[in-house]
Design an enzyme around this catalytic site. Sequence first.
Site, short mmCIF file in Angstrom:
data_model
loop_
_atom_site.label_atom_id
_atom_site.label_comp_id
_atom_site.label_asym_id
_atom_site.label_seq_id
_atom_site.Cartn_x
_atom_site.Cartn_y
_atom_site.Cartn_z
N HIS A 160 54.83 39.73 92.31
CA HIS A 160 54.58 41.08 92.98
C HIS A 160 53.36 40.88 93.63
O HIS A 160 52.78 41.88 94.49
CB HIS A 160 54.71 42.25 92.13
CG HIS A 160 56.24 42.63 92.04
ND1 HIS A 160 56.83 43.67 92.69
CD2 HIS A 160 57.10 41.97 91.24
CE1 HIS A 160 58.10 43.54 92.43
NE2 HIS A 160 58.31 42.51 91.35
N ASP A 367 45.87 42.88 97.85
CA ASP A 367 47.07 43.39 97.39
C ASP A 367 48.06 42.36 97.64
O ASP A 367 48.31 42.17 98.83
CB ASP A 367 47.03 44.72 98.03
CG ASP A 367 47.54 45.67 96.82
OD1 ASP A 367 48.50 45.40 96.12
OD2 ASP A 367 47.20 47.02 97.08
C1 GDG Z 1 52.26 45.70 92.28
C2 GDG Z 1 51.43 45.03 93.36
C3 GDG Z 1 52.96 45.53 95.27
C4 GDG Z 1 50.47 55.88 92.69
N1 GDG Z 1 49.64 56.90 92.08
C5 GDG Z 1 50.64 57.86 91.97
C6 GDG Z 1 51.85 57.10 92.29
N2 GDG Z 1 51.74 56.13 92.81
C7 GDG Z 1 52.91 54.85 92.93
C8 GDG Z 1 52.60 54.92 94.55
C9 GDG Z 1 53.54 53.51 94.69
C10 GDG Z 1 53.17 52.80 93.20
O1 GDG Z 1 52.58 53.74 92.31
C11 GDG Z 1 51.90 51.65 93.52
O2 GDG Z 1 52.30 50.66 94.29
P1 GDG Z 1 51.38 49.63 95.06
O3 GDG Z 1 52.25 48.86 95.77
O4 GDG Z 1 50.43 50.67 95.81
O5 GDG Z 1 50.47 48.92 93.79
P2 GDG Z 1 50.66 48.36 92.49
O6 GDG Z 1 50.82 49.25 91.24
O7 GDG Z 1 49.34 47.35 92.08
O8 GDG Z 1 52.08 47.35 92.40
C12 GDG Z 1 51.43 45.57 94.75
C13 GDG Z 1 53.76 46.46 94.11
O9 GDG Z 1 53.62 45.82 92.74
C14 GDG Z 1 55.27 46.55 94.53
O10 GDG Z 1 55.74 44.90 94.63
O11 GDG Z 1 53.12 46.22 96.48
O12 GDG Z 1 50.71 44.60 95.56
O13 GDG Z 1 49.93 45.01 92.87
O14 GDG Z 1 54.80 53.42 94.79
O15 GDG Z 1 53.26 56.00 95.28
N3 GDG Z 1 52.97 57.91 91.68
C15 GDG Z 1 52.93 59.15 91.39
N4 GDG Z 1 51.79 59.74 91.31
C16 GDG Z 1 50.67 59.15 91.54
O16 GDG Z 1 49.50 59.89 91.46
N5 GDG Z 1 54.06 59.79 91.31
#
Ligand code: GDG
Length: 469
Positions: A160, A367
């Site tokens: 990921h 990322d």
């Molecule tokens: C890894 C990889 C890759 C965030 N704050 C809140 C909240 N979130 C949710 C977001 C999103 C998820 O968490 C975060 O996803 P990301 O992709 O931005 O980042 P990572 O956690 O680092 O994830 C990344 C991912 O895996 C998938 O393959 O994209 O590159 O590092 O869905 O919306 N959700 C809620 N409240 C918050 O305050 N409900």
Amino acid sequence: MTRHGLKRLVAVSNRVGPVRGAATAGGLAVGLVEALRECGGLWFGWSGKICRSTPGAPHRQQVGGVQLVQVDLAREDYEQYYNGFANLCLWPLLHLRVDLVRYQPGYFDAYLRVNEQFAHALQPLLHADDTIWVHDYHLIPLATRLRELGVPQRIGFFLHTSFPPADLLATLPNHERLMRSLFDYDLVGFQTEPDLLRFRDYVERVACGQVRDGRVSAFGGSVEAAAFPIGIDAHAFAAMASSAVGEREYRRMREALQGRALIMGVDRLDYTKGLLRRLSAYELLLERQPETHGRIEYLQISPVSRAEIRAYREFHAELDHAVARINGRFAQVDWTPLRYLNRALPRRTLAGLYRAARVGMVTPMRDGMNLVAKEFVAAQDPADPGVLILSRFAGAAQQMTSALLVNPYDTGEMADALLAAHHMGVEERRNRHAPLMRELLEHDVKRWREDFLSHLLPSVNPLQVRSRR
Ligand code: GDG
């Protein structure tokens, strides 16, 4: 059997679920639950619980047609495998922060030990026609341990995060043993083509292996490797933004804004997400463009993450300091330039807030993909959409080329992008939003899952296999 010829899917990830309400949860759950439900699948991982000594039998539960099997971790394994090798070594390394890697020999042993425990707990639960899909950097050695136990089923792995340049990866002690494990999988998936190219480069230059067509050979083995960019359920997220809750949050925010334009950021409190430089860019904008005072407002939502690790605590303190400095410098009695929350908000609330924002600021230093960028776009009103400012170093930038792409190391460029987004007319905003939304709908999370699984099961349904060279 499902459409892609899958009898039963076994998903393995460090953390499991949630299964209920997965559509309102984030990331991996959305991607996997539907496939697991379709085939009465099994989801295996760590329970999140820590026990004093050796963990007992796995906890088993049936939730919404999915079998959940979770194991506890001994305190020492939690410290050395999870906090140690995964979060203090692999996470910073995979995000190019070699300066933050804190390797200790015991960490790698614990990493192998926990993967072995997982394999021993999982192997007796497997059926002959299962397909196993392992997720992320915590579990790279799992296939090797399962093969040692005689598991012949097809096993796929998806990373990921981004994959680092070969020379950086080679700074990690035991990098060869780690990478060798990838060759016990049948398929290894990366987020983007550049990640795939860096993996191939490592294989050719460091492991002295070979790359031919979609296959990569090294360490006496060979594996298919390809890029499968993860997506979101764009329809569901758009619907959430205009649902009753989304609409309520939208209106509440609009009222609070009193005509000011909202800039919004949502990121786990993690040093990879580029928060400090992003705040500096906002500060620079306020410094250079006094006419924006009282006309814009920045909302940053950053739930605390991995607080047991010192680098995260230090980063948190630096961020608090930057927020206080900016508000102290620029606030007026009737205007606060920056609002900053350290807790998670419900997903529906976020969707409504995104819709109320003029600018989505997503500027990680590195990322794998970044789903927030995709969620922000999906939540917009197509007739009057907000503008996405996106780091070139997020995997999402490979697909989201109509966003305002910026270098997250360049605060001047980010400040200019903020100003451009603030002044952008509705026609340009629509012209940028429409192709982004089309792309999100075409490459959604279902497509990601089916692409990966049809590659993993090519013999069952070759018609669904797209060529990936
Ligand atoms: C890894 C990889 C890759 C965030 N704050 C809140 C909240 N979130 C949710 C977001 C999103 C998820 O968490 C975060 O996803 P990301 O992709 O931005 O980042 P990572 O956690 O680092 O994830 C990344 C991912 O895996 C998938 O393959 O994209 O590159 O590092 O869905 O919306 N959700 C809620 N409240 C918050 O305050 N409900």
